[in-house]
Design an enzyme around this catalytic site. Structure first.
Site, mmCIF file in Angstrom:
data_model
loop_
_atom_site.group_PDB
_atom_site.id
_atom_site.type_symbol
_atom_site.label_atom_id
_atom_site.label_comp_id
_atom_site.label_asym_id
_atom_site.label_seq_id
_atom_site.Cartn_x
_atom_site.Cartn_y
_atom_site.Cartn_z
ATOM 1 N N ARG A 51 0.753 -1.104 -0.144
ATOM 2 C CA ARG A 51 0.008 0.056 -0.019
ATOM 3 C C ARG A 51 0.837 1.182 -0.205
ATOM 4 O O ARG A 51 1.866 1.045 0.199
ATOM 5 C CB ARG A 51 -0.996 0.008 1.117
ATOM 6 N N GLY A 52 0.381 2.393 -0.165
ATOM 7 C CA GLY A 52 1.206 3.617 -0.290
ATOM 8 C C GLY A 52 1.061 3.930 -1.714
ATOM 9 O O GLY A 52 1.648 2.871 -2.471
ATOM 10 N N ALA A 53 0.865 4.948 -2.242
ATOM 11 C CA ALA A 53 0.519 5.531 -3.833
ATOM 12 C C ALA A 53 1.638 4.716 -4.669
ATOM 13 O O ALA A 53 1.602 4.174 -5.494
ATOM 14 C CB ALA A 53 0.251 6.696 -4.063
ATOM 15 N N ARG A 94 -7.429 -0.878 -7.004
ATOM 16 C CA ARG A 94 -7.672 0.261 -6.096
ATOM 17 C C ARG A 94 -7.897 1.598 -6.747
ATOM 18 O O ARG A 94 -7.109 2.005 -7.886
ATOM 19 C CB ARG A 94 -6.620 0.509 -5.036
ATOM 20 N N GLN A 199 -2.240 2.140 9.880
ATOM 21 C CA GLN A 199 -0.922 2.269 9.101
ATOM 22 C C GLN A 199 -0.104 3.153 10.127
ATOM 23 O O GLN A 199 1.323 3.046 9.842
ATOM 24 C CB GLN A 199 -1.005 2.908 7.661
ATOM 25 N N ASP A 240 -2.384 10.836 -2.295
ATOM 26 C CA ASP A 240 -2.623 9.624 -3.302
ATOM 27 C C ASP A 240 -2.956 10.251 -4.793
ATOM 28 O O ASP A 240 -2.845 9.620 -5.557
ATOM 29 C CB ASP A 240 -3.739 8.810 -2.925
ATOM 30 N N LYS A 251 -5.033 9.848 2.811
ATOM 31 C CA LYS A 251 -5.665 8.972 3.978
ATOM 32 C C LYS A 251 -6.637 9.563 4.639
ATOM 33 O O LYS A 251 -6.433 10.785 5.147
ATOM 34 C CB LYS A 251 -4.664 8.265 4.661
HETATM 35 O O1 MRU Z 1 -4.590 3.081 1.870
HETATM 36 P P1 MRU Z 1 -3.081 3.317 1.877
HETATM 37 O O2 MRU Z 1 -2.492 2.725 3.005
HETATM 38 O O3 MRU Z 1 -2.607 2.826 0.504
HETATM 39 O O4 MRU Z 1 -2.923 4.787 2.077
HETATM 40 C C1 MRU Z 1 -1.850 5.502 1.702
HETATM 41 C C2 MRU Z 1 -1.835 7.057 1.898
HETATM 42 O O5 MRU Z 1 -2.709 7.683 1.932
HETATM 43 C C3 MRU Z 1 -0.422 7.525 1.714
HETATM 44 O O6 MRU Z 1 -0.404 8.774 2.627
HETATM 45 C C4 MRU Z 1 -0.248 8.128 0.209
HETATM 46 O O7 MRU Z 1 -0.199 6.862 -0.376
HETATM 47 C C5 MRU Z 1 1.184 8.491 0.060
HETATM 48 S S1 MRU Z 1 2.520 7.207 0.457
HETATM 49 C C6 MRU Z 1 3.898 7.723 0.015
#
Ligand code: MRU
Length: 349
Positions: A51-53, A94, A199, A240, A251
């Site tokens: 996870r994380g963009a 996603r 997270q 994201d 998030k």
């Molecule tokens: O649902 P997630 O854990 O994928 O959400 C992640 C976030 O919101 C992060 O802040 C975003 O993807 C940036 S990661 C460098």
């Protein structure tokens, strides 16, 4: 030795499979998965094992390259049809993080230049590796720019995990903290636990602790009290998807923190690579917000914490309007003010 070299890579190409750090198992266990099919990749993204963009984008790119390597056709035309089908499949995993679409469409573009199926397969793998390598450099630059905004002994609040394991390395919002550690520049971080998937508690607290960064965990509803009583000097978050006017999806809970920052008169920073900008959308109104399984809210692990059958609203992201964002920190520098005018300059330099 950098502060992040002790951290595992979130994803790694291993020729016949993708090695993935299972982020659902952290912090209790450091487990690596072997993703061998596109279904494995799809499942890993949907279930937040990755996870994380940026990390989602890198993994999806490798997933597409992996799938392409299994095609048996010699016809370039059939190859492109199969690749497009698998691209569309991964695109349904996603919806909110634009890096996913950015990465798989970059691979589609590369495949169009090949003059044989074998060349296309090789080029796809190289391009996916390139995306990961670029992201590491990008995040380091974001970290350097972001660190220039902080003073020694600042106390900074963050949410979710926009860290090394959410990217190729360093992270976006967490990059300045890793770099500060390298440079013996004292900064304290407050990590918001980030309900419902935690997270912040499971990943940011672990990642910064592993790197020796001074990090303190709070629950999300402690933010206002913490800002006031601990003299928080700034809030920094990842992103994201950032639209053409600077509206930022991140998030769930990020928007509330931006309102708190305004109320307390402290800066609210967004840190993100150019791959997170979506200039095809004018405002945040046009961003699709993922809604996830109610069980993430009604249960903690296997333990039910809410009455059975209770209606649940579980948006995974919210959109912070541009006027609440003090600055957006990218690998190309820091922009402020009129984002509609400033964002295009990032892409033209
Ligand atoms: O649902 P997630 O854990 O994928 O959400 C992640 C976030 O919101 C992060 O802040 C975003 O993807 C940036 S990661 C460098």
């Amino acid at each position: 030795m950098t502060a992040t070299t002790s951290l595992p890579l979130s994803v790694e190409w291993k020729d016949t499979y993708i090695q993935l750090l299972d982020q659902q198992k952290l912090p209790q266990e450091t487990v690596f998965l072997e993703l061998k099919t596109i279904d494995d990749v799809f499942d890993a993204i949907v279930t937040l094992k990755v996870r994380g963009a940026p990390a989602i984008g890198i993994t999806a790119a490798y997933g597409l390259a992996l799938a392409a390597n299994s095609y048996e056709t010699e016809s370039l035309e059939d190859f492109h049809i199969l690749l497009k089908k698998d691209r569309d499949y991964l695109a349904t995993s996603r919806p909110t993080a634009v890096n996913l679409f950015w990465a798989i469409d970059r691979l589609i573009q590369i495949s169009l230049n090949a003059s044989s199926v074998n060349e296309a397969k090789t080029n796809l793998v190289h391009e996916a590796i390139q995306i990961q390598l670029e992201d590491e450099t990008t995040c380091r630059h974001i970290g350097e720019h972001a660190l220039s905004l902080f003073q020694k002994n600042d106390k900074v609040l963050t949410i979710c995990n926009a860290g090394s394991i959410a990217t190729a390395r360093y992270g976006t919002a967490l990059a300045p903290f890793h770099l500060a550690k390298e440079q013996d520049f004292p900064i304290s971080v407050y990590a918001s636990e980030t309900r419902p998937v935690l997270q912040g508690a499971r990943l940011t607290a672990w990642e910064l602790q592993q790197s020796g960064v001074d990090v303190t965990l709070i629950t999300d509803n402690m933010a206002a009290h913490t800002i006031k009583t601990k003299n928080i000097s700034a809030i920094i978050v990842g992103a994201d998807r950032i639209t053409a006017n600077g509206d930022t999806a991140n998030k769930i809970g990020t928007y509330g923190l931006a309102i708190l920052a305004k109320s307390f008169g402290i800066p609210f920073y967004v840190a993100a690579p150019l791959s997170t900008f979506d200039l095809s959308r004018k405002t945040g109104e046009e961003i699709e917000i993922e809604e996830r399984n109610p069980r993430e809210i009604t249960h903690l692990g296997d333990q039910a914490i809410a009455p059975e059958g209770i209606p649940v609203f579980n948006p995974a992201f919210d959109v912070t309007p541009n006027d609440l964002i003090t600055a957006i920190i990218t690998e190309k520098g820091i922009i402020r003010g009129n984002y509609t005018e400033a964002i295009p300059t990032l892409f033209h330099n």
